[in-house]
Design an enzyme around this catalytic site. Structure first.
Site, PDB file in Angstrom:
ATOM      1  CB  CYS A   1       5.850   3.866  10.063  1.00  0.00           C
ATOM      2  SG  CYS A   1       6.977   3.072   8.924  1.00  0.00           S
TER       3      CYS A   1
ATOM      4  CB  CYS B   1       9.281   3.584  11.175  1.00  0.00           C
ATOM      5  SG  CYS B   1       8.865   4.432   9.645  1.00  0.00           S
TER       6      CYS B   1
END
Length: 164
Positions: free
Chosen positions: A59, A62
């Site tokens: 991600c 993230c």
């Protein structure tokens, strides 16, 4: 908090205890704690203020949020900053109905007071932590009890049902 989460990790008195102790010593020197289904309940119950970052290695948001989170952890050493790898800990992610990452959750006194997906900029995270610190947890518990009591009362009587 949420049903379906695993119980606390219980260590034996031999090698496991020594291994757990050394792990806890490492946690004190590292800015963030990696949460698993085995240590989640213990971490949340033994600490009054826990921030949890639900993330995954694939991600991009993230990964962009990670240094902001680490910096906040270093600036707030009195708080526990934890991370849940949603790929490795799918049970935990499912228990908290995480459908978008990163998701940041704040737990104070075993009550989830904040949960929201999205990577926060540094200033927003700093402000959020300040707001969470300022919360009157007695007031929060009173509101939760009132909401639960109101919800229980609303379902106890069905509309249109005559009283006996």
């Amino acid at each position: 908090m949420h049903p379906g989460r695993s119980g606390m990790l219980r260590a034996g008195r031999s090698f496991r205890e020594n291994k757990q102790h050394s792990t806890l010593e490492v946690w004190k020197t590292v800015a963030t704690v990696e949460l698993t289904k085995e240590n989640f309940d213990r971490t949340v119950s033994e600490n009054s203020f826990v921030l949890i970052d639900f993330w995954a290695g694939w991600c991009r948001p993230c990964l962009q949020f990670a240094p902001v989170y680490e910096k906040a952890a270093e600036a707030n050493p009195d708080l526990v900053f934890a991370k849940v790898d949603t790929e490795a800990q799918q049970e935990l992610a499912a228990a908290f109905q995480i459908s978008s990452i990163p998701t940041l959750m704040i737990v104070r006194d075993q009550v989830a007071i904040f949960s929201q997906p999205g990577a926060l900029p540094e200033a927003a995270l700093t402000d959020l932590i300040a707001q969470a610190r300022a919360l009157d947890m007695e007031e929060v518990r009173t509101k939760i009890a009132a909401e639960q009591g109101g919800a229980a009362g609303a379902t106890a009587e069905e509309p249109g049902t005559p009283e006996a």
